[in-house]
Every structure is written in structure tokens, then in C-alpha cells.
Design a protein around this motif. Structure first.
Motif, mmCIF file in Angstrom:
data_model
loop_
_atom_site.group_PDB
_atom_site.id
_atom_site.type_symbol
_atom_site.label_atom_id
_atom_site.label_comp_id
_atom_site.label_asym_id
_atom_site.label_seq_id
_atom_site.Cartn_x
_atom_site.Cartn_y
_atom_site.Cartn_z
ATOM 1 N N ARG A 83 0.616 -52.274 33.889
ATOM 2 C CA ARG A 83 1.083 -50.963 33.416
ATOM 3 C C ARG A 83 0.482 -49.904 34.321
ATOM 4 O O ARG A 83 -0.706 -49.962 34.647
ATOM 5 C CB ARG A 83 0.649 -50.721 31.977
ATOM 6 C CG ARG A 83 1.326 -51.649 31.004
ATOM 7 C CD ARG A 83 0.854 -51.411 29.595
ATOM 8 N NE ARG A 83 1.514 -52.367 28.713
ATOM 9 C CZ ARG A 83 1.665 -52.173 27.428
ATOM 10 N NH1 ARG A 83 1.200 -51.084 26.848
ATOM 11 N NH2 ARG A 83 2.269 -53.073 26.698
ATOM 12 N N ASP B 95 1.666 -45.044 42.309
ATOM 13 C CA ASP B 95 1.248 -44.508 41.010
ATOM 14 C C ASP B 95 0.265 -43.355 41.205
ATOM 15 O O ASP B 95 -0.105 -43.014 42.333
ATOM 16 C CB ASP B 95 0.713 -45.613 40.095
ATOM 17 C CG ASP B 95 -0.693 -46.090 40.450
ATOM 18 O OD1 ASP B 95 -1.316 -45.537 41.387
ATOM 19 O OD2 ASP B 95 -1.175 -47.019 39.779
ATOM 20 N N VAL C 103 11.106 -55.266 35.316
ATOM 21 C CA VAL C 103 10.754 -53.978 34.708
ATOM 22 C C VAL C 103 10.976 -54.114 33.210
ATOM 23 O O VAL C 103 12.115 -54.200 32.741
ATOM 24 C CB VAL C 103 11.618 -52.826 35.284
ATOM 25 C CG1 VAL C 103 11.260 -51.516 34.600
ATOM 26 C CG2 VAL C 103 11.429 -52.718 36.791
ATOM 27 N N ILE D 234 10.284 -48.322 31.128
ATOM 28 C CA ILE D 234 9.770 -47.105 31.755
ATOM 29 C C ILE D 234 9.975 -45.989 30.748
ATOM 30 O O ILE D 234 11.111 -45.710 30.347
ATOM 31 C CB ILE D 234 10.505 -46.761 33.074
ATOM 32 C CG1 ILE D 234 10.349 -47.896 34.089
ATOM 33 C CG2 ILE D 234 9.963 -45.464 33.657
ATOM 34 C CD1 ILE D 234 11.128 -47.687 35.375
ATOM 35 N N VAL E 101 5.521 -53.430 33.745
ATOM 36 C CA VAL E 101 6.237 -54.340 34.641
ATOM 37 C C VAL E 101 5.551 -55.696 34.709
ATOM 38 O O VAL E 101 4.384 -55.854 34.310
ATOM 39 C CB VAL E 101 6.336 -53.755 36.070
ATOM 40 C CG1 VAL E 101 7.060 -52.420 36.082
ATOM 41 C CG2 VAL E 101 4.956 -53.622 36.709
ATOM 42 N N LEU F 158 15.641 -47.438 36.405
ATOM 43 C CA LEU F 158 15.140 -46.876 37.659
ATOM 44 C C LEU F 158 15.995 -45.747 38.201
ATOM 45 O O LEU F 158 15.656 -45.156 39.227
ATOM 46 C CB LEU F 158 15.057 -48.006 38.713
ATOM 47 C CG LEU F 158 14.039 -49.104 38.424
ATOM 48 C CD1 LEU F 158 14.264 -50.284 39.321
ATOM 49 C CD2 LEU F 158 12.622 -48.561 38.593
ATOM 50 N N TRP G 34 5.149 -46.994 33.325
ATOM 51 C CA TRP G 34 5.837 -48.230 33.702
ATOM 52 C C TRP G 34 5.114 -49.427 33.093
ATOM 53 O O TRP G 34 3.883 -49.527 33.149
ATOM 54 C CB TRP G 34 5.846 -48.398 35.216
ATOM 55 C CG TRP G 34 6.628 -47.374 35.985
ATOM 56 C CD1 TRP G 34 6.547 -46.011 35.890
ATOM 57 C CD2 TRP G 34 7.593 -47.633 37.002
ATOM 58 N NE1 TRP G 34 7.407 -45.426 36.775
ATOM 59 C CE2 TRP G 34 8.059 -46.393 37.469
ATOM 60 C CE3 TRP G 34 8.097 -48.809 37.565
ATOM 61 C CZ2 TRP G 34 9.009 -46.285 38.472
ATOM 62 C CZ3 TRP G 34 9.044 -48.710 38.571
ATOM 63 C CH2 TRP G 34 9.498 -47.453 39.016
#
Length: 198
Positions: A149, A172, A127, A130, A141, A194, A139
């Protein structure tokens, strides 16, 4: 005084037959039919889909030009209880494969390929960041399929949820899924990011 007719006595004689047909149709819908290497043959179609020739318990064969393949337990038991369904309309179930490993290798590969397309779920390896803004989380990642993304709606639940010990699924806003295979393989900084979701 005229005799009044009893509505129960005026039912047409055919009604019991109709009820029997409806009962049979319902039994057909809810019956669990086992699909095995002995009663089914899967083939690739020219369009890249899968067709099925299936012999029901009575021995009657039926060909389905295209079928859809669904896991009943996609994350906890991905190779068992595979539902084979008609792709159109209500997606009526044709039958259930109890164990994918019991099928011949070529047929198993076809079905796994179809499920790979349906359950495409990149695994999050890192990650990067965020960022939260106006009710959405953005996000950034690194997945097993490369950098990615995506945007997750904040609040309401159901966007990040546990699917096993230390395993999480992220949905998502476009309906894509991403998996965190093991939360504790991420760094402390990543886990802290997170916190809002887990």
C-alpha cells in the motif's frame, strides 16, 4: 598630465597559468572516460559497497575506496552506459561503462547488485483498489515483491508517467518507485481505476 594605467596591462603574469589550470580542471570534469575490463577492477568492500581501482588513459592508477553506480537510461537500456561516480560531494563521474555485459561475470554481478539497491522498483501485478481523498490517492496493489500500500499525490503530473509502450512508472509521496510493466495485462476494472493517472 599623468599617464593612466591600463587595467589590462596590470594583470599579474601568473593569471594565464591560473586560467590554464582552470581550463584543465574543466576539461577533466567534462571528459568522458571509458571504464573497461582492461583498465578497471571492482571489488567488494567489507561494508557491502564496491571499490574501484582505475587506470586513466595515461596509465596512472587511482583507487576509489567506494563508488556509486548509476544507469544513464535506467528503464530503456539498463545494461548499457553505466556511470561510475564518486559517492561524496557532487558525485563527480569517474568514468562510463558502455556495456555491462563486456565485464567479467563477478564484477558485473557486483555492479548489478548495487543498481538493484539504487533502482529498487517492484512491479505491479494487480491493482486491488485506488481510493482518492483530499488530493491524495491511496493505492492497494500486489507486486512481484508482495502486497503493498502506498500514497500518490494527485495532480501536478510526474507521479505516473510512461517509460515505454504500455509501461508506466509510479512515484509515491516517499520517493519509492513502482512499475506497471504492461498496462494491458491488467483487467479492464484495474485499467479503469488508473484512468485518472494515465
Amino acid at each position: 598630465m599623468t599617464e593612466q594605467s591600463n587595467p589590462q596591462n596590470t594583470r599579474p603574469d601568473k593569471e594565464p597559468d591560473i586560467l590554464q589550470q582552470e581550463k584543465k580542471a574543466v576539461e577533466e570534469i567534462i571528459a568522458i572516460r571509458s571504464i573497461t575490463a582492461d583498465n578497471a577492477v571492482f571489488r567488494r568492500t567489507e561494508g557491502g559497497f564496491v571499490s574501484l581501482e582505475y587506470a586513466n588513459p595515461g596509465g596512472e592508477k587511482k583507487t576509489y575506496p567506494r563508488v556509486s553506480v548509476h544507469r544513464c537510461f535506467p528503464f530503456s537500456d539498463p545494461t548499457r552506459f553505466i556511470s561510475i561516480r564518486e559517492p561524496e560531494a557532487d558525485g563527480r563521474e569517474i568514468g562510463l561503462i558502455e556495456d555491462l555485459d563486456a565485464l567479467p561475470r563477478e564484477m558485473r554481478a557486483m555492479l548489478e547488485e548495487q543498481m538493484g539497491l539504487r533502482y529498487f522498483t517492484p512491479k505491479i501485478r494487480r491493482v486491488n483498489s485506488i481510493k482518492e481523498e483530499y488530493g491524495y490517492a491511496y493505492w492497494d496493489v500486489l507486486t512481484d515483491r508482495g502486497a503493498c500500500r502506498f500514497t500518490v499525490r494527485m495532480g501536478g503530473g510526474g507521479n505516473v508517467y510512461s517509460i515505454g509502450p504500455n509501461r508506466y512508472l509510479v512515484n509515491d509521496i516517499d520517493g519509492n518507485r513502482f512499475e506497471i510493466p504492461d498496462l494491458y495485462k491488467l483487467s479492464a476494472r484495474e485499467i479503469k481505476q488508473l484512468d485518472l493517472f494515465i
